[in-house]
Design an enzyme around this catalytic site. Structure first.
Site, PDB file in Angstrom:
ATOM      1  N   LYS A  79       0.841  -1.267  -0.037  1.00 19.58           N
ATOM      2  CA  LYS A  79      -0.165   0.058   0.111  1.00 19.58           C
ATOM      3  C   LYS A  79       0.868   1.312   0.026  1.00 19.58           C
ATOM      4  O   LYS A  79       1.937   1.210   0.501  1.00 19.58           O
ATOM      5  CB  LYS A  79      -0.873   0.020   1.464  1.00 19.58           C
ATOM      6  CG  LYS A  79      -2.074   1.030   1.332  1.00 19.58           C
ATOM      7  CD  LYS A  79      -2.659   0.963   2.360  1.00 19.58           C
ATOM      8  CE  LYS A  79      -4.024   2.023   2.589  1.00 19.58           C
ATOM      9  NZ  LYS A  79      -4.771   1.850   3.661  1.00 19.58           N
ATOM     10  N   SER A 154      -9.640   2.180   2.783  1.00 15.83           N
ATOM     11  CA  SER A 154      -9.080   2.742   1.840  1.00 15.83           C
ATOM     12  C   SER A 154      -7.861   1.741   1.071  1.00 15.83           C
ATOM     13  O   SER A 154      -7.257   2.297   0.169  1.00 15.83           O
ATOM     14  CB  SER A 154      -8.238   3.802   2.852  1.00 15.83           C
ATOM     15  OG  SER A 154      -7.375   3.123   3.691  1.00 15.83           O
ATOM     16  N   SER A 178     -10.057  -0.438   6.821  1.00 18.61           N
ATOM     17  CA  SER A 178      -9.350  -0.131   5.737  1.00 18.61           C
ATOM     18  C   SER A 178      -8.574  -1.510   5.013  1.00 18.61           C
ATOM     19  O   SER A 178      -8.326  -1.525   3.930  1.00 18.61           O
ATOM     20  CB  SER A 178      -8.317   0.806   5.441  1.00 18.61           C
ATOM     21  OG  SER A 178      -9.050   2.142   5.377  1.00 18.61           O
TER      22      SER A 178
HETATM   23  N1  GLN Z   1     -13.117   3.982   6.263  1.00 23.58           N
HETATM   24  C1  GLN Z   1     -12.652   4.723   7.454  1.00 23.58           C
HETATM   25  C2  GLN Z   1     -12.049   6.170   7.137  1.00 23.58           C
HETATM   26  O1  GLN Z   1     -12.710   6.727   6.251  1.00 23.58           O
HETATM   27  C3  GLN Z   1     -11.617   3.738   7.886  1.00 23.58           C
HETATM   28  C4  GLN Z   1     -10.246   4.261   7.124  1.00 23.58           C
HETATM   29  C5  GLN Z   1      -9.124   3.179   7.309  1.00 23.58           C
HETATM   30  O2  GLN Z   1      -9.271   2.347   8.163  1.00 23.58           O
HETATM   31  N2  GLN Z   1      -7.814   3.592   6.977  1.00 23.58           N
HETATM   32  O3  GLN Z   1     -11.546   6.717   8.146  1.00 23.58           O
END
Ligand code: GLN
Length: 485
Positions: A79, A154, A178
């Site tokens: 990532k 994400s 995410s």
């Molecule tokens: N979707 C969640 C957010 O927007 C989690 C994101 C993540 O785990 N990095 O914060």
């Protein structure tokens, strides 16, 4: 041989028996990436020449009779918020679009010690803020099961690249879901370890008290192996836990008879799609048949988890992201005439709308006069959530819920409605607030041909229980369907 559809442990077997070289593997995967990534957009950075020369280097290492580890010569996508020395790390943000780290993250050092084959840097929501990968300044990622749908976020790139057979495994990060939510939407395995199990050194911070790196794989065996490879104490991360790393692979295919499984009713929320509910119920029936004891339980404070997260995460983000001022890192506006104007223009041009929204919410929650009402209060409710889990784990070995209330949604569907988007993480967020481990693995497929995931949650440092139950589920679900791409 169909190398691109093998798991990492199967590839490892062929590397050990010398039936394939690492270059053979690299060539097949490069060809796959070249043929499908135009459609998927899972990679921000992929350099075929670097990839091939690294593969040749590993072949030479193997030819000299050196030890072959689990990940020697295995392609892994990373990532793009995990620092890789000499290869740019963008966080999918304009502000870091040309940032090249001067050091490797600890997880990269650990995989390098096994001579792994880094494939490239995978697409994501900007600074890991999002649930659909539509917040990337390098373009949206598409779900390999249906290109009109999101892969989740994400870590959309790491999840989609595994689902599309562009890599056998990848690393992502999970702050509120995410890893698990995109794993669920793409039909692969994704795990968030206990907070502190894996070093965060070199992971670009979003919300430091919640962020954790973890694996994406095609099966539980690879997940256990990759988790084992990246776990462990690190003196460069003050929150890392100083305990031995268990042999995670040894917990697979165990007898689960008598294990106690709790179903938190607060995670079976009304927003849950009927087909998702059915798949989770089938998993529970199967566990009962295998001798597990399944009971519905209540963790009353989970109701507040989403609200608590959307105070704590943006607060930490607003502080962490203050370092991008155009002076020390990345992009800088060059027309400004004063320092103040330079800060303003750099940040206005460098950050996308969701990141700006989070910085504003976080700055508001931390400001004098509001701190007690929001941030401090949220921390207290976080403690209630932690206590609810502690209480549950005094009786139960694991807890089970859907990973995501729905299957993948259409690109563009929720992008203008942040609150609806935030609801995607309703089942995953409580786990990050409590710092406990959880996995998402495939549980079925919807009538429209989209994957459904189930989440298994364990107590602090009890990845063993999570893997035991996950491996029992996997052997029953027998996931053999692949996206047609
Ligand atoms: N979707 C969640 C957010 O927007 C989690 C994101 C993540 O785990 N990095 O914060």
């Amino acid at each position: 041989m169909d190398l691109i559809n093998l798991s990492a442990h199967e590839l490892n077997g062929f590397i050990k028996s010398k039936e394939v070289s690492v270059l053979d593997i690299a060539q097949d995967y490069a060809q796959r990436i070249e043929s499908v990534d135009e459609k998927i957009n899972a990679f921000i950075t992929f350099d075929k020449n670097v990839f091939f020369s690294k593969a040749k280097e590993i072949d030479a290492y193997i030819r000299s009779g050196n030890e072959i580890f689990d990940f020697t010569g295995i392609p892994v996508a990373i990532k793009d918020n995990i620092c890789t020395k000499g290869v740019r790390t963008t966080c999918a943000s304009r502000i870091l679009s040309s940032y090249i780290s001067v050091y490797d993250a600890t997880v990269i050092k650990k995989l390098n010690a096994q001579h792994f084959l880094m494939v490239g840097k995978a697409n994501m929501d900007e600074f890991a803020m999002g649930s659909s990968n539509e917040n990337s300044s390098f373009g949206a990622v598409r779900n390999p099961w249906n290109l009109d749908y999101v892969p989740g976020g994400s870590s959309g790139g790491p999840a989609a690249s595994v689902a599309a057979s562009e890599v056998p495994c990848s690393l992502g990060s999970d702050t509120g879901g995410s890893i698990r939510q995109p794993a669920s939407l793409c039909g692969v395995v994704g795990m968030k370890p206990t907070y502190g199990r894996v070093s965060r050194y070199g992971l670009i911070a979003f919300a430091s008290s919640l962020d954790q790196i973890g694996p994406f794989t095609r099966d539980i065996k690879d997940c256990a192996a990759l988790l084992e490879a990246i776990s462990g104490y690190d003196e460069f991360d003050s929150t890392s836990i100083n305990t031995n790393v268990p042999r995670y692979k040894s917990f697979l295919n165990s007898d689960i008879k008598g294990m106690k499984v709790g179903i938190p009713k607060e995670l079976m929320v009304k927003e849950i799609d009927l087909q998702v509910k059915e798949s989770v119920e089938n998993v529970l029936k199967m566990l009962e048949k295998s001798g597990a004891i399944v009971e519905e339980i209540s963790l009353p404070s989970l109701e507040y988890a989403l609200s608590v997260y959307y105070i704590i995460a943006p607060s930490e983000a607003s502080s962490n992201l203050s370092r991008y001022d155009g002076v020390r890192y990345g992009y800088r506006n060059m027309d400004a005439r004063t320092l103040r104007e330079m800060y303003k223009k750099t940040r206005a041009e460098g950050f996308g709308p969701e990141v700006k929204r989070r910085i504003m919410i976080g700055t508001y929650c931390l400001s004098a006069g509001y701190y007690d009402a929001y941030y401090d209060k949220a921390q207290k409710v976080r403690t209630l959530i932690i206590n609810d889990f502690k209480n549950a784990f005094s009786t139960y070995d694991v807890l089970i819920s859907p990973t995501s209330p729905t299957t993948a949604f259409k690109i563009g569907d929720k992008v203008d409605d942040p609150l609806r988007m935030y609801l995607s993480d309703i089942c995953t967020i409580p786990v990050n607030l409590a710092g406990i481990p959880a996995i998402s693995l495939p549980a079925g497929i919807s009538k429209t041909g989209l994957p459904i995931g189930v989440q298994v949650i364990g107590d602090l440092l009890r990845e063993d229980n999570v893997l035991k139950i996950a491996s029992a589920i996997e052997s029953d679900v027998k996931w053999k369907i692949k996206p047609q791409i």
